[in-house]
Design a protein around this motif. Structure first.
Motif, mmCIF file in Angstrom:
data_model
loop_
_atom_site.group_PDB
_atom_site.id
_atom_site.type_symbol
_atom_site.label_atom_id
_atom_site.label_comp_id
_atom_site.label_asym_id
_atom_site.label_seq_id
_atom_site.Cartn_x
_atom_site.Cartn_y
_atom_site.Cartn_z
ATOM 1 N N ILE A 136 -37.307 -41.854 5.845
ATOM 2 C CA ILE A 136 -36.877 -42.324 4.417
ATOM 3 C C ILE A 136 -35.736 -43.289 4.576
ATOM 4 O O ILE A 136 -34.763 -42.816 5.315
ATOM 5 N N GLN A 137 -35.607 -44.234 3.841
ATOM 6 C CA GLN A 137 -34.537 -45.409 4.242
ATOM 7 C C GLN A 137 -33.840 -45.709 2.842
ATOM 8 O O GLN A 137 -34.999 -45.785 1.966
ATOM 9 N N MET A 138 -32.574 -45.554 2.638
ATOM 10 C CA MET A 138 -32.081 -45.605 1.296
ATOM 11 C C MET A 138 -31.206 -47.103 1.584
ATOM 12 O O MET A 138 -30.738 -47.408 2.228
ATOM 13 N N HIS A 139 -31.187 -47.785 0.218
ATOM 14 C CA HIS A 139 -30.600 -48.922 0.178
ATOM 15 C C HIS A 139 -29.679 -48.870 -1.116
ATOM 16 O O HIS A 139 -30.402 -48.744 -2.269
ATOM 17 N N LEU A 140 -28.525 -48.922 -0.957
ATOM 18 C CA LEU A 140 -27.670 -48.880 -2.356
ATOM 19 C C LEU A 140 -27.209 -50.288 -2.959
ATOM 20 O O LEU A 140 -26.780 -51.434 -2.075
ATOM 21 N N GLY A 141 -27.830 -50.548 -4.063
ATOM 22 C CA GLY A 141 -27.645 -51.945 -4.483
ATOM 23 C C GLY A 141 -26.458 -52.030 -5.596
ATOM 24 O O GLY A 141 -26.377 -51.104 -6.496
ATOM 25 N N LEU A 142 -25.530 -52.867 -5.070
ATOM 26 C CA LEU A 142 -24.246 -53.181 -5.938
ATOM 27 C C LEU A 142 -24.456 -53.825 -7.329
ATOM 28 O O LEU A 142 -23.833 -54.747 -7.500
ATOM 29 N N GLY A 143 -25.634 -53.219 -8.052
ATOM 30 C CA GLY A 143 -25.650 -53.883 -9.204
ATOM 31 C C GLY A 143 -27.051 -53.349 -9.818
ATOM 32 O O GLY A 143 -27.840 -52.596 -9.135
ATOM 33 N N THR A 144 -27.570 -53.824 -10.925
ATOM 34 C CA THR A 144 -28.925 -53.804 -11.449
ATOM 35 C C THR A 144 -29.823 -55.092 -11.515
ATOM 36 O O THR A 144 -29.148 -56.058 -11.668
ATOM 37 N N GLY A 145 -31.147 -54.738 -11.546
ATOM 38 C CA GLY A 145 -31.928 -56.164 -11.962
ATOM 39 C C GLY A 145 -31.813 -57.046 -10.972
ATOM 40 O O GLY A 145 -31.918 -58.518 -10.879
ATOM 41 N N ILE A 146 -31.373 -56.714 -9.580
ATOM 42 C CA ILE A 146 -31.076 -57.726 -8.569
ATOM 43 C C ILE A 146 -32.354 -58.173 -8.106
ATOM 44 O O ILE A 146 -32.457 -59.425 -7.644
ATOM 45 N N GLU A 147 -33.338 -57.592 -7.743
ATOM 46 C CA GLU A 147 -34.702 -58.084 -7.381
ATOM 47 C C GLU A 147 -35.769 -58.318 -8.497
ATOM 48 O O GLU A 147 -35.479 -57.697 -9.701
ATOM 49 N N ALA A 148 -36.561 -59.072 -8.402
ATOM 50 C CA ALA A 148 -37.664 -59.366 -9.444
ATOM 51 C C ALA A 148 -38.079 -58.036 -9.839
ATOM 52 O O ALA A 148 -38.767 -57.210 -9.017
ATOM 53 N N GLY A 149 -38.556 -57.789 -11.215
ATOM 54 C CA GLY A 149 -39.280 -56.791 -11.694
ATOM 55 C C GLY A 149 -38.497 -55.401 -11.674
ATOM 56 O O GLY A 149 -38.786 -54.293 -12.278
ATOM 57 N N VAL A 150 -36.987 -55.362 -11.403
ATOM 58 C CA VAL A 150 -36.172 -54.156 -11.345
ATOM 59 C C VAL A 150 -35.166 -54.634 -12.993
ATOM 60 O O VAL A 150 -34.592 -55.592 -12.910
ATOM 61 N N GLU A 151 -35.194 -53.512 -13.598
ATOM 62 C CA GLU A 151 -34.353 -53.420 -14.698
ATOM 63 C C GLU A 151 -32.892 -53.540 -14.540
ATOM 64 O O GLU A 151 -32.302 -53.203 -13.323
ATOM 65 N N ALA A 152 -32.432 -54.334 -15.450
ATOM 66 C CA ALA A 152 -30.870 -54.488 -15.489
ATOM 67 C C ALA A 152 -30.219 -53.551 -16.519
ATOM 68 O O ALA A 152 -30.814 -53.667 -17.666
ATOM 69 N N MET A 153 -29.114 -53.156 -16.345
ATOM 70 C CA MET A 153 -28.552 -52.239 -17.222
ATOM 71 C C MET A 153 -27.449 -53.188 -18.012
ATOM 72 O O MET A 153 -26.680 -53.871 -17.414
ATOM 73 N N PRO A 154 -27.224 -53.110 -19.358
ATOM 74 C CA PRO A 154 -26.493 -54.241 -20.068
ATOM 75 C C PRO A 154 -25.074 -53.702 -20.027
ATOM 76 O O PRO A 154 -24.422 -54.680 -19.810
ATOM 77 N N ASN A 155 -24.782 -52.619 -19.503
ATOM 78 C CA ASN A 155 -23.375 -52.236 -19.391
ATOM 79 C C ASN A 155 -22.854 -52.140 -17.988
ATOM 80 O O ASN A 155 -21.869 -51.454 -17.645
ATOM 81 N N GLY A 156 -23.751 -52.489 -17.001
ATOM 82 C CA GLY A 156 -23.506 -52.308 -15.734
ATOM 83 C C GLY A 156 -23.877 -51.133 -15.036
ATOM 84 O O GLY A 156 -24.050 -50.351 -15.715
ATOM 85 N N GLY A 157 -24.347 -51.346 -13.693
ATOM 86 C CA GLY A 157 -25.073 -50.027 -13.250
ATOM 87 C C GLY A 157 -25.058 -50.342 -11.640
ATOM 88 O O GLY A 157 -24.607 -51.238 -10.816
ATOM 89 N N VAL A 158 -25.675 -49.342 -11.120
ATOM 90 C CA VAL A 158 -26.062 -49.239 -9.496
ATOM 91 C C VAL A 158 -27.173 -48.782 -9.215
ATOM 92 O O VAL A 158 -27.976 -48.128 -9.982
#
Length: 530
Positions: free
Chosen positions: A351-373
């Motif tokens: 298993i490989q993990m990547h911590l994304g410092l935000g949301t909706g960074i890549e196409a098709g991934v949901e964004a959090m209106p109040n900010g997220g990880v």
């Protein structure tokens, strides 16, 4: 009269850029590099955070998969680079090589010369590492490899949270052991992207024996009497290669062009009205890719880079980068992660993990209106196999890309375990000051059936496709271990398509290594100085 060169390299991506630069070190060799995409002059290609724009259309062909039969017919966006530098110009710049066992298994599968100890010198040859040197790393190569320039406190909290589950902290996932959580090194130099084109072609710039053509679409490879002799361009121009044609268009592009050239499964080609030049049923078979799953949490405050999505904050971030080379613009947005186990009996992390410092960074991934990880997890050694086929004889048509995700039940089981693992990490006390609540998958996802339903909506490619022109020493192999096309002279393939099995991590560093090693093999076979 056709134009002539010694070597024609088709595709200026991670492997192709390295090959072109290395072959042109011999001033007597006339080298032509053909890239169907355009220039990388746009700032987004150079700024680390430009990655966020890349999976949303900039610098890509805009392709997608066929409906995935094992995933309720989900269709995936399938980003393929359309720019000099290929995937290395649009990726998240994560520098990982995979596990040593990956390459030792290639050797055990009949790929002589591809064990870990035999490929390690080629990984090192490319590197200009800003931190490490010695057995596993090197300084002074063309490719910038650097520690992150702009980490955030939530990154250290993630590493601590992983430790609370027994995942050790690591300082180098490309060192003696892959296991652990920590900071990734990135293909950057001085807080700027270091793509294969920027690194290798940048050093080769000005060599009179190297010609680089962009927006140069190859229509087909020309074969005469069982030998590749050159290429025909989209405009009908023919260019000859006196020594070799080297195909480096990636795990999708290489089998696609071979089939358009009449090289591939004969029945499929005839059904599309393509004259069969050479019947090789396994061109385009053996497609492997890492399916990426993710958990998204809303954060308690401005702990990630989501707050910079607003226009005035973006302007502030730009100024911060200009004057300090820090801040969100200096970040690849995926700088922390690690490797661990879904299957406790796995021979190395699966298993490989990547911590994304935000949301909706890549196409098709949901964004959090109040900010997220976002915390991604992908199963690294899928058993599912797919294919790349043509939908027509028209080179302008998108190929039929079928990763066949989760067709093997083992892949589904391990993928769900990986998703549950990242949920557990995000729920640890070390992150409690940062995490407000999990939003995806969310508390309503409980059973494995629930997880499957979730995955069929919320998942994406890891952009790690490989294996479609595999090398080997068996009769079914498309290439021999020196990457020569079995059954045709004068033709080699060198890119991620040659991997018999996908490496257990991001694939960019491995593709560059393949380019480095291919260049040496070509020089040896052609009697050129190394």
């Amino acid at each position: 009269m056709p134009q002539g060169y010694d070597f024609i390299i088709i595709g200026g991506g991670s492997a192709g850029s390295a090959i072109a630069a290395r072959l042109s070190e011999d001033p007597s060799a006339r080298v032509l590099l053909l890239e169907a995409g355009g220039s990388d002059r746009h700032p987004f290609f150079h700024l680390p955070a430009g990655f966020a724009k890349m999976t949303k259309g900039i610098g890509s062909w805009g392709w997608s998969t066929t409906p995935q039969k094992a995933m309720k017919h989900k269709v995936f966006n399938y980003t393929q680079a359309k720019v000099i530098g290929g995937g290395s110009a649009i990726n998240a710049q994560i520098y990982t090589r995979g596990a040593a066992q990956d390459y030792d298994e290639w050797r055990q599968m009949g790929c002589d010369g591809w064990s870990f100890e035999e490929v390690l010198p080629y990984f090192k040859k490319s590197e200009d590492n800003d931190t490490y040197d010695g057995r596993y790393h090197c300084k002074g190569g063309p490719l910038g490899v650097s520690m992150p320039a702009a980490p955030l406190p939530i990154c250290d909290a993630f590493i601590e949270a992983a430790g609370q589950l027994g995942i050790p902290k690591t300082t180098d996932v490309n060192g003696e052991k892959q296991d652990g959580a920590g900071y990734y090194q990135l293909t950057q130099k001085k807080a700027r992207r270091s793509s294969a084109a920027m690194a290798f072609l940048g050093q080769a710039k000005g060599r009179s024996n190297l010609t680089v053509r962009m927006k140069a679409q190859v229509k087909r490879i020309l074969v005469e009497h069982g030998c590749a002799k050159g290429v025909e361009m989209a405009d009908g121009t023919k260019i000859t290669a006196d020594r070799e044609v080297i195909l480096s268009s990636g795990a999708i592009g290489s089998p696609r062009l071979l089939q358009l050239s009449g090289i591939g499964p004969a029945d499929h080609l005839r059904s599309l009205g393509i004259d069969v030049v050479y019947d090789q049923p396994n061109v385009g078979e053996n497609l492997q890719d890492h399916l990426d799953l993710y958990s998204i949490c809303e954060v308690t405050g401005p702990h990630t880079y989501d707050r910079y999505a607003k226009l005035h904050m973006s302007a502030l971030a730009a100024l911060q980068y200009v004057f300090t080379r820090k801040g969100p613009v200096a970040s690849s947005l995926f700088e922390t992660g690690g490797f661990w186990y879904a299957d406790e009996n796995a021979r190395s992390p699966d298993i490989q993990m990547h911590l994304g410092l935000g949301t909706g960074i890549e196409a098709g991934v949901e964004a959090m209106p109040n900010g997220g990880v976002t915390l991604n997890a992908c199963h690294l050694r899928p058993r599912s196999r797919g294919s790349v086929r043509l939908q027509s004889a028209n080179p302008k048509d998108m190929p039929l890309i079928d990763p066949n995700y989760l067709s093997d039940p083992y892949d589904l089981e391990m993928s769900i375990r990986g998703l549950k693992l990242v949920q557990e990490i995000l729920a640890q006390s070390a992150l409690s000051n940062f995490i407000f609540a999990e939003r995806l998958p969310g508390p309503e996802v409980k059973t494995d059936e629930d997880y499957f339903d979730f995955i069929c909506v919320h998942s994406k490619t890891s952009h790690h496709c490989a294996g479609t022109c595999r090398m080997g020493n068996d009769e079914a192999a498309v290439l021999d271990p020196r990457l020569r096309f079995n059954g045709l002279d004068g033709l080699r393939v060198a890119d991620a398509s040659v991997m018999p099995t996908v490496n257990s991590s991001n694939t960019n560093a491995t593709s560059i290594m393949i380019g480095e090693k291919a260049a040496d093999m070509i020089k040896q076979d052609q009697g050129m100085p190394l």
